[in-house]
Scaffold this motif. Structure first.
Motif, PDB file in Angstrom:
ATOM      1  N   PHE A  85       0.813  -1.208   0.000  1.00 30.30           N
ATOM      2  CA  PHE A  85       0.000   0.000   0.000  1.00 30.30           C
ATOM      3  C   PHE A  85       0.855   1.271   0.000  1.00 30.30           C
ATOM      4  O   PHE A  85       0.335   2.369   0.204  1.00 30.30           O
ATOM      5  N   SER A  86       2.154   1.136  -0.191  1.00 31.94           N
ATOM      6  CA  SER A  86       3.024   2.306  -0.238  1.00 31.94           C
ATOM      7  C   SER A  86       2.624   3.206  -1.393  1.00 31.94           C
ATOM      8  O   SER A  86       2.273   2.733  -2.477  1.00 31.94           O
ATOM      9  N   SER A  87       2.699   4.517  -1.166  1.00 30.63           N
ATOM     10  CA  SER A  87       2.507   5.466  -2.252  1.00 30.63           C
ATOM     11  C   SER A  87       3.852   5.691  -2.937  1.00 30.63           C
ATOM     12  O   SER A  87       4.785   4.897  -2.775  1.00 30.63           O
ATOM     13  N   VAL A  88       3.976   6.772  -3.703  1.00 28.27           N
ATOM     14  CA  VAL A  88       5.209   7.046  -4.434  1.00 28.27           C
ATOM     15  C   VAL A  88       5.843   8.339  -3.946  1.00 28.27           C
ATOM     16  O   VAL A  88       5.150   9.289  -3.574  1.00 28.27           O
ATOM     17  N   TYR A  94       9.883   6.526  -6.540  1.00 28.02           N
ATOM     18  CA  TYR A  94      10.253   5.412  -5.677  1.00 28.02           C
ATOM     19  C   TYR A  94       9.016   4.903  -4.941  1.00 28.02           C
ATOM     20  O   TYR A  94       8.149   5.677  -4.530  1.00 28.02           O
ATOM     21  N   THR A  95       8.958   3.595  -4.761  1.00 28.54           N
ATOM     22  CA  THR A  95       7.897   2.999  -3.961  1.00 28.54           C
ATOM     23  C   THR A  95       8.402   1.683  -3.394  1.00 28.54           C
ATOM     24  O   THR A  95       9.584   1.324  -3.545  1.00 28.54           O
ATOM     25  N   ALA A 118      10.673 -11.101  -1.479  1.00 28.22           N
ATOM     26  CA  ALA A 118      11.221 -10.167  -0.489  1.00 28.22           C
ATOM     27  C   ALA A 118      10.423  -8.879  -0.509  1.00 28.22           C
ATOM     28  O   ALA A 118       9.635  -8.625  -1.432  1.00 28.22           O
ATOM     29  N   GLN A 119      10.625  -8.073   0.528  1.00 31.33           N
ATOM     30  CA  GLN A 119      10.071  -6.719   0.536  1.00 31.33           C
ATOM     31  C   GLN A 119      11.111  -5.808  -0.100  1.00 31.33           C
ATOM     32  O   GLN A 119      12.255  -5.760   0.345  1.00 31.33           O
ATOM     33  N   GLN A 120      10.709  -5.100  -1.148  1.00 32.33           N
ATOM     34  CA  GLN A 120      11.653  -4.371  -1.997  1.00 32.33           C
ATOM     35  C   GLN A 120      11.373  -2.872  -2.002  1.00 32.33           C
ATOM     36  O   GLN A 120      10.217  -2.430  -1.956  1.00 32.33           O
ATOM     37  N   LEU A 121      12.446  -2.099  -2.079  1.00 31.51           N
ATOM     38  CA  LEU A 121      12.406  -0.679  -2.409  1.00 31.51           C
ATOM     39  C   LEU A 121      12.755  -0.572  -3.880  1.00 31.51           C
ATOM     40  O   LEU A 121      13.745  -1.167  -4.327  1.00 31.51           O
ATOM     41  N   MET A 122      11.950   0.161  -4.655  1.00 36.28           N
ATOM     42  CA  MET A 122      12.105   0.178  -6.109  1.00 36.28           C
ATOM     43  C   MET A 122      12.143   1.591  -6.665  1.00 36.28           C
ATOM     44  O   MET A 122      11.518   2.494  -6.109  1.00 36.28           O
ATOM     45  N   ALA A 123      12.872   1.761  -7.743  1.00 36.73           N
ATOM     46  CA  ALA A 123      12.923   3.034  -8.460  1.00 36.73           C
ATOM     47  C   ALA A 123      12.448   2.822  -9.892  1.00 36.73           C
ATOM     48  O   ALA A 123      12.737   1.785 -10.510  1.00 36.73           O
ATOM     49  N   GLY A 164       4.456   2.100   4.405  1.00 42.93           N
ATOM     50  CA  GLY A 164       5.125   3.393   4.360  1.00 42.93           C
ATOM     51  C   GLY A 164       5.588   3.760   2.961  1.00 42.93           C
ATOM     52  O   GLY A 164       5.711   2.902   2.077  1.00 42.93           O
ATOM     53  N   THR A 165       5.848   5.041   2.765  1.00 41.93           N
ATOM     54  CA  THR A 165       6.371   5.549   1.496  1.00 41.93           C
ATOM     55  C   THR A 165       7.828   5.956   1.694  1.00 41.93           C
ATOM     56  O   THR A 165       8.173   6.518   2.734  1.00 41.93           O
ATOM     57  N   PRO A 166       8.714   5.668   0.732  1.00 47.41           N
ATOM     58  CA  PRO A 166      10.123   6.056   0.886  1.00 47.41           C
ATOM     59  C   PRO A 166      10.287   7.563   1.029  1.00 47.41           C
ATOM     60  O   PRO A 166       9.439   8.355   0.599  1.00 47.41           O
TER      61      PRO A 166
END
Length: 396
Positions: free
Chosen positions: A37-40, A48-49, A56-61, A88-90
């Protein structure tokens, strides 16, 4: 919204004054983001989201112009639950990106490549805990030379770390605030206030609102009245000497006024709105002038809203542009709603006209839709679980 002051307001002007029945044109669509449910967060040429994908739980660009993926960085284990995934959102600060996973993994990576610089565990390093079952959900606050986060422990409710190295600067112990709510972190994110002439960090914890001094983490004040026993979620609104907060589960909303008191700060309750007037569940509170706009109530309570209620519209996540409001709701289609003015009275003097129906989701997409919308440079970004949509809302 991906805004440095965390106010949910877009600086955009010159947007479409109304939408057609089919909605604004789709600029691009990106898939493969995963569960969550992360926004951008939008910065420069990238956005980024976060999501649970690839085991895995990923941080993406992603490339901002066409949605093409640029890199992924592992945060931690995925949340294997029917309604799992990161919340959460980055947070982007120059050439670094910060994110917190649902297990409390705080990571700092390079914005250009995703290469990890450092990481901490809110649980293992600070004894962190959540007030209830839905795990860590905040967006880290970057303030000057530090990043500030919320482990939620008695001895480390908030902690400040050197943003470049992760070295601990201070940890804030919070005393017993009262019987309402539960121990641990809430699902909110930290705000900066200079109320009472003292720079401080304001957060909504499991036991209620707190303010801690920014220089050293000293506890300044607390408010237990607004806490509920299930989940305190919405990020507070901060303006001048005022703090406004709202929680659901039949609780309500509070306005506090901060004032200097000795070498600290006192928080006076200006008013409290009972649940029947305003209780906000999932956040998206927006302050426009002296009026607060928000989604009203939990899903259960919203059923009782009628045409005579001050809350005429219902959604779940609100954001604002110049003169307009938008929202994301439980079923993927909705606007925002008008709510109370500073003195706690329902504002019936403004006329709000719906200027665009909600965008209809792809068939079969998993409920619910909790990711907050983002509008920047004429593009409306909507995260719908595994898919990110970019709509052109510029007036051409």
């Amino acid at each position: 919204m991906a805004r440095p002051n965390r106010d949910g307001l877009s600086p955009d002007q010159g947007l479409l004054p109304a939408w057609t029945a089919s909605g604004p044109p789709l600029a691009w669509k990106a898939t493969g983001i995963g569960v969550g449910f992360s926004s951008v967060a939008v910065a420069g040429t990238r956005l980024y989201t976060m999501g649970d994908t690839g085991g895995a739980q990923q941080l993406m660009a992603f490339n901002r112009s066409d949605g093409k993926p640029l890199w992924t960085a592992r945060i931690g284990a995925p949340w294997r639950d029917e309604m799992g995934g990161p919340r959460g959102t980055p947070t982007v600060d120059g050439d670094l990106v910060y994110a917190i996973g649902t297990e409390g993994d705080l990571v700092c990576v390079e914005a250009a490549t995703g290469k990890e610089r450092w990481r901490k565990s809110l649980v293992r390093d600070f004894g962190g805990e959540m007030m209830s079952m839905w795990k860590f959900s905040e967006s880290p606050l970057v303030d000057g030379d530090r990043v500030v986060v919320t482990p939620g422990a008695k001895s480390a409710a908030l902690v400040a770390l050197d943003k470049k190295t992760g070295k601990e600067l201070w940890r804030a112990a919070v005393p017993d605030l009262g019987p309402r709510g539960k121990d641990g972190a809430g699902y909110s994110s930290i705000m900066i206030s200079n109320g009472g002439g003292v720079k401080q960090y304001v957060q909504l914890l499991g036991r209620g609102l707190v303010g801690v001094r920014a220089s050293d983490g000293k506890f300044l004040w607390g408010n237990n009245h607004v806490a509920n026993h299930v989940a305190n979620i919405s990020t507070p609104i901060v303006k001048d000497d005022y703090v406004f907060a709202s929680t659901g589960y039949q609780t309500g909303s509070v306005l506090l006024q901060l004032a200097k008191s000795g070498d600290g700060v006192a928080a006076r309750e200006v008013y409290f709105l009972e649940a029947g007037t305003l209780q906000n569940h999932h956040g998206g509170l927006v302050l426009v002038g002296d009026h607060v706009y928000a989604a009203r109530a939990t899903a259960r309570a919203s059923r009782s809203a009628s045409s005579s209620s001050p809350a005429r519209w219902r959604g779940a996540a609100t954001s604002g542009t110049r003169g307009r409001l938008g929202g994301g709701g439980v079923r993927g289609r909705q606007p925002g709603l008008p709510l109370p003015e500073r003195h706690g009275r329902a504002d019936r003097g403004h006329s709000h006209r719906l200027q665009g129906e909600g965008l209809v989701r792809d068939p079969g997409v998993k409920d619910p839709s909790w990711s907050h919308p983002v509008v920047l440079d004429g593009i409306l970004y909507l995260r719908e679980q595994d898919t990110l949509y970019a709509y052109d809302v510029k007036r051409h």
